[in-house]
Structures are given as structure tokens and as C-alpha cells.
Design a protein around this motif. Structure first.
Motif, short mmCIF file in Angstrom:
data_model
loop_
_atom_site.label_atom_id
_atom_site.label_comp_id
_atom_site.label_asym_id
_atom_site.label_seq_id
_atom_site.Cartn_x
_atom_site.Cartn_y
_atom_site.Cartn_z
N THR A 16 0.86 -1.19 0.00
CA THR A 16 0.00 0.00 0.00
C THR A 16 0.89 1.24 0.00
N PHE A 17 0.51 2.22 -0.78
CA PHE A 17 1.30 3.45 -0.84
C PHE A 17 0.65 4.55 -0.03
N GLY A 18 1.50 5.45 0.48
CA GLY A 18 1.00 6.58 1.24
C GLY A 18 0.79 7.78 0.35
N SER A 19 0.49 8.91 0.96
CA SER A 19 0.17 10.09 0.17
C SER A 19 1.42 10.69 -0.48
N GLN A 20 2.58 10.55 0.19
CA GLN A 20 3.80 11.11 -0.38
C GLN A 20 4.43 10.12 -1.34
N TYR A 21 5.28 10.64 -2.24
CA TYR A 21 6.03 9.77 -3.12
C TYR A 21 7.06 9.01 -2.30
N GLY A 22 7.15 7.72 -2.53
CA GLY A 22 8.19 6.93 -1.88
C GLY A 22 7.85 6.46 -0.49
N SER A 23 6.58 6.42 -0.12
CA SER A 23 6.25 5.85 1.18
C SER A 23 5.29 4.69 0.96
N CYS A 24 5.60 3.58 1.58
CA CYS A 24 4.72 2.42 1.41
C CYS A 24 4.78 1.51 2.62
N ILE A 25 3.71 0.75 2.79
CA ILE A 25 3.68 -0.30 3.81
C ILE A 25 3.54 -1.62 3.08
N VAL A 26 4.48 -2.52 3.35
CA VAL A 26 4.44 -3.83 2.72
C VAL A 26 4.11 -4.85 3.80
N LEU A 33 3.66 -8.95 4.50
CA LEU A 33 3.86 -10.31 4.03
C LEU A 33 3.26 -11.19 5.12
N GLY A 34 2.05 -11.63 4.93
CA GLY A 34 1.35 -12.29 6.03
C GLY A 34 1.15 -11.26 7.13
N GLU A 35 1.63 -11.57 8.32
CA GLU A 35 1.50 -10.63 9.43
C GLU A 35 2.72 -9.74 9.59
N THR A 36 3.79 -10.02 8.87
CA THR A 36 4.97 -9.16 8.94
C THR A 36 4.68 -7.86 8.19
N LYS A 37 4.90 -6.73 8.88
CA LYS A 37 4.58 -5.45 8.27
C LYS A 37 5.77 -4.52 8.36
N ILE A 38 6.09 -3.86 7.26
CA ILE A 38 7.22 -2.95 7.24
C ILE A 38 6.83 -1.65 6.54
N LEU A 39 7.23 -0.53 7.16
CA LEU A 39 6.98 0.79 6.59
C LEU A 39 8.28 1.30 5.98
N SER A 40 8.21 1.82 4.78
CA SER A 40 9.40 2.34 4.14
C SER A 40 9.13 3.75 3.63
N GLN A 41 10.10 4.61 3.81
CA GLN A 41 9.93 6.00 3.36
C GLN A 41 11.24 6.47 2.74
N ILE A 94 11.36 -5.98 -0.37
CA ILE A 94 10.24 -5.58 -1.23
C ILE A 94 9.84 -4.13 -0.92
N ALA A 95 9.85 -3.79 0.39
CA ALA A 95 9.49 -2.43 0.79
C ALA A 95 10.49 -1.42 0.21
N THR A 96 11.78 -1.75 0.28
CA THR A 96 12.80 -0.84 -0.25
C THR A 96 12.61 -0.65 -1.74
N LEU A 97 12.42 -1.77 -2.44
CA LEU A 97 12.28 -1.70 -3.89
C LEU A 97 11.04 -0.89 -4.28
N ALA A 98 9.92 -1.19 -3.61
CA ALA A 98 8.67 -0.51 -3.95
C ALA A 98 8.78 0.98 -3.70
N SER A 99 9.39 1.36 -2.57
CA SER A 99 9.44 2.79 -2.26
C SER A 99 10.45 3.49 -3.16
N LEU A 100 11.55 2.82 -3.52
CA LEU A 100 12.52 3.46 -4.42
C LEU A 100 11.92 3.64 -5.81
N ALA A 101 11.19 2.63 -6.27
CA ALA A 101 10.60 2.71 -7.60
C ALA A 101 9.45 3.71 -7.63
N HIS A 102 8.81 3.89 -6.50
CA HIS A 102 7.67 4.81 -6.42
C HIS A 102 8.12 6.24 -6.23
#
Lengths: 377, 218
Positions: A38-48, A50-58, A151-159
Motif C-alpha cells: 500500500t502506498f502513502g500520500s507522499q512519493y516513496g512511502s509504502c507499507i508492505v 507479508l502475512g502478518e509481517t509489516k514494514i513501513l518504508s519511506q 520488497i518495501a525498499t524496492l517498492a518505495s525506491l521505484a515509487h
């Protein structure tokens, strides 16, 4: 708080069911948990998750002076934080082995694989370059942090998109998002890590949960003579090129395991990268339609209804909750009558917790009385 | 003015999910308008002996910003939340233990601190911690003309002359915490306090709804 250790019972149980082809949550050996980005309102912020494991990346950026040895390259900085939010055993503002390990793996995967075009981040040679900072925050630790964090790093960098810059003579003007469209980061390739847990020296399990991870890493140290467990991290991009290998335990001595892991990681990484790309494109389309995207969207009310089901982490392989609701009720009824007849059969006896306490107290007081009697004698 | 006042009491839409994290004892994610905060509560658990207190549980609050390095502003927020929650939690029931409260900012579009306090209260409720009372935070801005705006939006905060934050308790609606920024008259303060006190009722109603919804399922 200290970490809760696994009992030998749990360890041998996990070892046993895995050697018989089962997993606690009913997955197959090479089946991953549900991946959600899921992406946040700003560019490059996302929550990934994986099951119950959750990581926020900005991802954030600022203009800095480049390094002396690389005057025409931007800087990428990755910072991993594990707060007590992830699990109670972590302490605030304290670097643990796990944080350093995660940080190093991500640096290997994204910095050393040269997936980002750092030269495009240069504004003025030897004076001004963009410095990208990736902040990884672990929200919930339920195993396989490495895959989720990558995955969080990749998604936020690409976003991520950085503000546009124009040079006029000596001056550098940084435009705000409203003045000029921001520029996306250039990625040559998309590397992603995937983790395998090794059991019994030949069984490979992808996406291990917290308990599986701790069982397979604990079997590294306990039986020093013959190592049977270990974690294996494979980093690969969408072209099925190897970017990173991290071996512990049994994987060091057994090259056939590594070969098998690489083969199964190739398809998995490709599908993950495809999913990341797809979500970024759909997110971009929504943004162009001026739909407001916010982390508030992850709050759903359907979780309320599924709460009891969601917490049911242990599943049988051939058991579907949705399908068998009506016959299950009948079975439940039968079970209840059974319980009433012979409750001693079950480990968990449904009794009030207070009764047990009172019993213990009675026992203690009688013991004291007896001892005082003997002293009087 | 009376009709207008009633209309002003509409707060920003609130959305909440409890038990968002599986590893924490209690957790809540709360969105107030566009501002989103995630709070997890762990405890009572054993802590280092030098930070133990014989009389009550030690509360540790950690505020994590979204990106970048931790700053002094984060420490300020931690302090406000710590002092607010310490009055709310019945710490004397758990001597020699620690309660850790971790806050993660997800989106900040104004009113982050009020959202954090409310979310912390929901997380504490979810964790089953014994509490004296609940707390509800309401913020109020004084705009350029001098009118009061309850729960201001991001743009309203930027253009406001003063910002007032109040935290109320649920039993007597007494003031627990209050802090202000900018300059304003004493009358404005009194009026803002009275309005926020009325508005806090809405927040307590929201708590009640959420807890009712979840306790129904469990």
C-alpha cells in the motif's frame, strides 16, 4: 524484555511436521504468504505486509556535497530501525545484530548491485548531488523480515520521485511539486531478496514464519557436529540474474541446496517484481486522476468480522473455513457433548483460573501447618 | 452564533482499526481526517532494575517520525504523551514493571499530536490496561480574523494565529493536558476550552462505538 525461547517440544514438533511435508499454517514448501503493498500520500512511502509481517518504508531526499572519490554520483543511504513495536523483545534506539544484518543485506542488494543510476542524481559535479535516504521501519515482526524489507525498499525506491531542478549559471533552483512535475528514480533492474529456511539438510522452505525461522536457526548452534538447519537469502532481479547470496548453517556445506534455492527463487523474484511494477502503475494512474491516496485506506472494518478467523494462524492443510461451516457446526455440537462426558482427555480443561490458584494456596498452608507441628514436637 | 457553533462541532472523520499488529499486546491505527497514526502497547513487562519503580509501572514512550533522523520535536511529543498517559493508566497496579508505548507516524496533515493521544488511548484500551479514565484530545485554531476553528485542517493550521491543544478525561471532563502556541486573549482561551470540552464528548462516543464493535466479535 528478554526474548521468549522456544521449548524443545516446539522445536522437535516443527522439525517433525516439516519432515512429514506439513507446515503450521497449512502452506506448501514453496508457497509464500500473502503479499500486500500500500502506498502513502507522499512519493516513496509504502507499507508492505507479508502475512502478518509489516514494514513501513519511506524515501526522502536532500541536496548534499558528493564524496571526494565519486564526485559525479549521488548517494544512497539505507537505514533500518526495529522499535519495540515490532516485538516486545526489541529495545528502543538500540542497534541489535539483526538491524546491522538487515542493513548490510539491503545495502548489498540495492547499493552494491548498482540497480540505481546514481549518476543521474548529480546536479553540479563536486558540489551538489541528491542524497536518497531510505528509512525502513519494522512494524510487526512475524518472520522473514529480509524479504519483506527488500520488497518495501524496492517498492518505495521505484515509487519515489524527486523534485525537478534547473541550473541557471551558478544558481540551482529546486522546484516544488506544483511548479514542475517531479522526476522518478531510474532503476536499471529490480532486485528482490527471497529467504529460504533449511530443515534436515535438504528441505527448503520459502518465506519462513517467525517460529520456523527460529527453529531452523537454532539448529545451527545446538548440534555442532552435524548442522542441519540454516537460513539462505537469495537476491535476484527480474532478468533472473543473481545479485546477492547470504548463506548460514547447512547451506555453506551443501551446494546442491543453494542450486535448488536459486532455481526456485528465480520465478518467485520475477513474480514479486511484476507485482511491484503493477501496483506502482495502478497507483500512478490513480494519482493522475487526482484520487487522494492515504495510509488511512489500510484501515478496514472487515477485519472486525474476520478477527477470530485471522488470529487462527495454525491451519490444517486440507481444511477450508468457508466451505465447511455448516457441517462444522454439527461436529462442534458433537464435540461439546464429548467434552462433557470425559473432560480429562483434553489438555485444556475449561475451568476458572481462580480455582487453580485457591487449590495451590490450600496445599501451601497445610504444608506449613505440618511443619510447625513437627517443630513443636 | 449558536447555530454556527453546533455546525462547528463536526470533527474530522475518524477511522480506526484495533489489533492491527499481531505481536503487540495492544495496537490501534487511527485516521483523523488525513492524519494517520499507528500505536502499539506492550506491557506490563519486566525492565532493567535501574528504571524500575516500587510504586508504579514505568511508562516508556517512543515516537518515531516517518523518515529522517529523530529530532527535538519528537522528544517534545513523547513528553506530552507520556505525561498524559501516566495520569490515565492505573500504574500502581503494576509495580516494578514497564509499559512501553510505541508510536509510528504514518501521515501528517495537521493535528498529529491530538491524533496520537487519541490513538494511544485506543491502543491502551485494546491492550486491556487498567485505567483511571480515558483521554480525548481536541485541538483548536484561532484564524487570522480571530474566529475559533475546531480540529483545523492542514491549511488552516498554516494560516492560523494561534493553536490550542486540550486533553480531557472521560469522567468529569476535567482538563488533563493543555498547551498552546501563538498569542491570544484570555477570553479566547476560555471559549476554546469550553468548546473543546463539548467536542470531546464526540471522541468518547467514538471510543465507545469502536470498543463495542470489537468486544462484540471477541
Amino acid at each position: 524484555m528478554k526474548e521468549v525461547f522456544l521449548s524443545n517440544c516446539e522445536k522437535s514438533f516443527i522439525q517433525k511436521i516439516i519432515s512429514e511435508g506439513h507446515r503450521l499454517d497449512g502452506r506448501n514448501y514453496n508457497e509464500s504468504r500473502k503479499l500486500n503493498i500500500t502506498f502513502g500520500s507522499q512519493y516513496g512511502s509504502c507499507i508492505v505486509s507479508l502475512g502478518e509481517t509489516k514494514i513501513l518504508s519511506q524515501v526522502s531526499c536532500e541536496v548534499v556535497q558528493p564524496k571526494q572519490i565519486r564526485p559525479n554520483e549521488g548517494i544512497l543511504y539505507i537505514n533500518v530501525e526495529i522499535s519495540p513495536m515490532a516485538a516486545p523483545q526489541f529495545e528502543a534506539n538500540r542497534q541489535t545484530d539483526l538491524t546491522v544484518y538487515l542493513n548490510r543485506l539491503l545495502e548489498k542488494c540495492y547499493k552494491d548491485s548498482k540497480c540505481i543510476d546514481l549518476e543521474s542524481l548529480c546536479i553540479v559535479v563536486e558540489e551538489k548531488v541528491w542524497s536518497l535516504r531510505v528509512d525502513i521501519k519494522v512494524l510487526n515482526h512475524d518472520g522473514n523480515l529480509i524479504e519483506c524489507a527488500s520488497i518495501a525498499t524496492l517498492a518505495s525506491l521505484a515509487h519515489f520521485k524527486r523534485p525537478d531542478v534547473t541550473r541557471s549559471g551558478e544558481k540551482v533552483i529546486i522546484h516544488t511539486l506544483t511548479e514542475k512535475d517531479p522526476i522518478p528514480t531510474v532503476l536499471y533492474h529490480y532486485p528482490v531478496c527471497s529467504t529460504f529456511a533449511i530443515f534436515n539438510n535438504n528441505i527448503l522452505i520459502s518465506d519462513p514464519s517467525f517460529i520456523e525461522e527460529s527453529v531452523c536457526t537454532s539448529s545451527i548452534s545446538s548440534e555442532e557436529g552435524n548442522i542441519s538447519g540454516g537460513l539462505l537469502v537469495v537476491g535476484m532481479n527480474q532478468y533472473k540474474e543473481l545479485c546477492l547470496l547470504n548463506l548460514t548453517g547447512a547451506a555453506i556445506y551443501n551446494s546442491s541446496i543453494v542450486h535448488r534455492a536459486i532455481l526456485s527463487a528465480a520465478d518467485k523474484c520475477k513474480s514479486i517484481v511484476d507485482l511491484v511494477k503493477k501496483t506502482i502503475i495502478s497507483d500512478d494512474n490513480l494519482r493522475q486522476k487526482r484520487v487522494k491516496i492515504n495510509f488511512g485506506d489500510i484501515i478496514t472494518s472487515d477485519h472486525v468480522q474476520s478477527l477470530s478467523r485471522k488470529d487462527l494462524s495454525i491451519c490444517l492443510k486440507n481444511f477450508d473455513l468457508n466451505e465447511k461451516t455448516s457441517p462444522k457446526d454439527e461436529v462442534m455440537m458433537d464435540d461439546e457433548s464429548d467434552v462433557e462426558l470425559e473432560p480429562s482427555k483434553y489438555d485444556v480443561v475449561p475451568s476458572l483460573p481462580q480455582t487453580a490458584e485457591i487449590k495451590a494456596k490450600k496445599g501451601a498452608s497445610t504444608w506449613i501447618e505440618i511443619s510447625s507441628d513437627s517443630e513443636e514436637d | 452564533m449558536g447555530v454556527e457553533d453546533e455546525n462547528n462541532f463536526k470533527l474530522r472523520p475518524m477511522k480506526c482499526e484495533l489489533n492491527y499488529l499481531s505481536k503487540s499486546d495492544g495496537s490501534a491505527i487511527l485516521a483523523q481526517g488525513e492524519t494517520v497514526v499507528l500505536v502499539s502497547v506492550n506491557g506490563p513487562l519486566d525492565i532493567k532494575s535501574n528504571s524500575q519503580s516500587i510504586e508504579k509501572a514505568t511508562l516508556e514512550v517512543l515516537f518515531c517520525g516517518k523518515g529522517g533522523k529523530p529530532s527535538v520535536a519528537d522528544r517534545f511529543k513523547e513528553n506530552v504523551i507520556k505525561q498524559t498517559c501516566e495520569t490515565a493508566i492505573l500504574g500502581c497496579l503494576y509495580p516494578r514493571t514497564g509499559i512501553s508505548l510505541t508510536i509510528q507516524e504514518l501521515e501528517d496533515y495537521g493535528g498529529l499530536l491530538t491524533c496520537t493521544v487519541n490513538c494511544a488511548c485506543l491502543a491502551l484500551l485494546n491492550s486491556g490496561m487498567a485505567m483511571r479514565h480515558m483521554v480525548a484530545a481536541i485541538s483548536c485554531a484561532v484564524n487570522e480574523v480571530g474566529n475559533l476553528v475546531l480540529e483545523p485542517s492542514y491549511e488552516q493550521v498554516q494560516s492560523s494565529r494561534a493553536l490550542l491543544h486540550f486533553v480531557f478525561e472521560s469522567r468529569e471532563k476535567n482538563l488533563v493536558t493543555g498547551f498552546t502556541e501563538g498569542s491570544f486573549s484570555e477570553d479566547t482561551y476560555e471559549e476554546a476550552l469550553a468548546r473543546c470540552r463539548l467536542a470531546s464528548e464526540l471522541v468518547f462516543d467514538f471510543y465507545r462505538d469502536i470498543v463495542r464493535k470489537y468486544s462484540n466479535v471477541i
